[in-house]
Design a protein around this motif. Structure first.
Motif, PDB file in Angstrom:
ATOM      1  N   LYS A  67      -8.770   6.485   6.064  1.00 52.02           N
ATOM      2  CA  LYS A  67      -8.794   7.697   5.228  1.00 52.02           C
ATOM      3  C   LYS A  67      -9.631   7.523   3.965  1.00 52.02           C
ATOM      4  CE  LYS A  67      -4.304   7.736   4.628  1.00 52.02           C
ATOM      5  NZ  LYS A  67      -3.995   6.411   5.225  1.00 52.02           N
ATOM      6  N   SER A  68      -9.394   6.410   3.256  1.00 56.58           N
ATOM      7  CA  SER A  68     -10.123   6.221   1.992  1.00 56.58           C
ATOM      8  C   SER A  68     -11.606   5.994   2.242  1.00 56.58           C
ATOM      9  CB  SER A  68      -9.553   5.029   1.215  1.00 56.58           C
ATOM     10  OG  SER A  68      -8.247   5.323   0.815  1.00 56.58           O
ATOM     11  N   THR A  69     -11.915   5.307   3.317  1.00 56.47           N
ATOM     12  CA  THR A  69     -13.320   5.086   3.656  1.00 56.47           C
ATOM     13  C   THR A  69     -13.990   6.431   3.904  1.00 56.47           C
ATOM     14  OG1 THR A  69     -12.647   3.004   4.662  1.00 56.47           O
ATOM     15  CG2 THR A  69     -14.859   3.778   5.174  1.00 56.47           C
ATOM     16  N   LEU A 188      -8.131  14.385  -2.998  1.00 54.78           N
ATOM     17  CA  LEU A 188      -7.064  13.595  -3.624  1.00 54.78           C
ATOM     18  C   LEU A 188      -6.651  12.496  -2.658  1.00 54.78           C
ATOM     19  CD1 LEU A 188      -6.153  16.949  -4.306  1.00 54.78           C
ATOM     20  CD2 LEU A 188      -5.285  15.532  -6.176  1.00 54.78           C
ATOM     21  N   ASP A 189      -7.045  11.273  -2.990  1.00 53.84           N
ATOM     22  CA  ASP A 189      -6.765  10.164  -2.083  1.00 53.84           C
ATOM     23  C   ASP A 189      -5.458   9.477  -2.482  1.00 53.84           C
ATOM     24  OD1 ASP A 189      -6.771   8.138  -0.285  1.00 53.84           O
ATOM     25  OD2 ASP A 189      -8.635   7.204  -0.957  1.00 53.84           O
ATOM     26  N   GLU A 190      -4.389   9.850  -1.834  1.00 52.75           N
ATOM     27  CA  GLU A 190      -3.050   9.322  -2.132  1.00 52.75           C
ATOM     28  C   GLU A 190      -2.741   9.463  -3.622  1.00 52.75           C
ATOM     29  OE1 GLU A 190      -1.117   7.619   0.366  1.00 52.75           O
ATOM     30  OE2 GLU A 190      -2.616   7.012   1.855  1.00 52.75           O
ATOM     31  N   ALA A 191      -3.209  10.553  -4.210  1.00 53.63           N
ATOM     32  CA  ALA A 191      -3.129  10.714  -5.664  1.00 53.63           C
ATOM     33  C   ALA A 191      -1.700  10.864  -6.178  1.00 53.63           C
ATOM     34  CB  ALA A 191      -3.960  11.918  -6.093  1.00 53.63           C
TER      35      ALA A 191
END
Ligand code: ADP
Ligand code: MG
Length: 307
Positions: A67-69, A188-191
């Protein structure tokens, strides 16, 4: 309409998405102590997806699913090893600085750790960082910053040091910093993952408002199903691949996908699915005891009226 025209029409529409990702591959090279490559690992493995402007999107997947990639590609922090990405129908080209810069302005990122995103010594200064960086004149910056802080309800804290803020407030300031650049999209990455439940709800409420009122496309990346019930569309990632995509009810009702993706189903939801299997009229995708109770009452009362 002749067949050919119809074909081009459909083809055209399909290619007009706000964000289009086609056969994206991202590789990490594992090296031994001598710096020799021992393994090439596809963190993103042939992923294609399309996102329309104004959508509230969720990308779900367990830790390490890529996901973050993927998120870093949207913000041009990483570039494809294979495949390509188009934003507003413009292909991202790493070698073209202006192109990369323009894309970065369109898509802002909020990361997991609230403490890693603060630069300024006051909330106001921090929010102004982006607009200052692109060389806007000071009156314009003032207005942008003030509007952004108002939108996240942090205007009253503008002179405070970010160090004195809670994690949730810091994330709001991070959102303000992005808003000050007038983005089309916020990722929003796991924000919310480091926030307490109250701040988590507040941040979710804020981004939903930005989506509804300002029409900003929101991409919520999370492994937490409870956060993404109101998404227009959900993408499920697993082992670098896109495992599934669909509406929240399509995804949440597909227990095989949820299992394969290693997602944890909230208990109430599981119960609702059991009820639905007995009586298809019973809605699934319920997350709170209250929602469940209301649905139970609705179905029960409907039934009584019919009798
Ligand atoms: N900088 C890196 N170097 C090597 N491997 C990485 C790097 N970043 C991520 N990975 C690997 O790529 C895979 C996907 O990671 P990531 O995109 O962070 O997943 P997620 O955000 O879904 O947890 C994981 O196996 C992770 O270990
Ligand atoms: Mg991640």
């Amino acid at each position: 309409m002749d067949v050919q025209l119809l074909f081009f029409r459909n083809f055209g529409v399909e290619n007009m998405s706000f964000i289009r990702i086609k056969n994206l591959v991202h590789q990490f090279h594992m090296k031994d102590a001598n710096g020799e490559i021992t393994e090439i690992y596809n963190a993103i493995d042939d992923v294609s997806m399309q996102i329309e402007e104004g959508q509230l999107i969720a990308i779900l997947g367990r830790n390490g699913s890529g996901k973050s990639t993927l998120a870093r590609h949207l913000n041009n922090l990483l570039f494809p090893d294979e495949g390509a990405i188009w934003i507003d129908d413009i292909k991202i080209r790493q070698e073209d600085e202006e192109n990369v810069w323009n894309n970065r302005k369109k898509i802002g990122m909020v990361f997991q750790n609230p403490d890693n995103q603060i630069i300024g010594t006051t909330v106001e200064e921090d929010t102004a960082f982006g607009p200052e960086n692109i060389g806007l004149e000071s009156e314009r910056i003032k207005k942008l910053v003030s509007d952004a802080l108002t939108a996240v309800n942090m205007e009253h804290k503008k002179n405070i040091s970010p160090n004195h803020l809670s994690g949730g407030q810091k994330q709001k300031v991070a959102v303000a910093g992005i808003l000050a650049l007038k983005p089309k999209c916020i990722v929003l990455d796991e924000a919310t993952s480091m926030l307490d439940p109250h701040s988590r709800k507040e941040l979710l409420k804020l981004v939903m408002e930005l989506n509804k009122k300002e029409k900003i496309t929101i991409i919520m990346i999370t492994h937490n199903m409870e956060e993404v019930t109101s998404a227009d569309k959900i993408f499920v990632m697993n082992k670098g691949k896109l495992l599934s995509q669909g509406s929240s009810s399509e995804i949440f009702n597909n227990s095989e996908i949820i299992k394969e993706a290693g997602l944890e189903i909230p208990e109430i939801m599981e119960l609702a699915i059991k009820m639905h299997n007995k009586n298809p009229e019973f809605k699934t995708g319920l997350f709170t005891v209250m929602e469940f109770a209301n649905e139970f009452e609705r179905v029960y009362n409907d039934k009584r009226k019919q009798e």
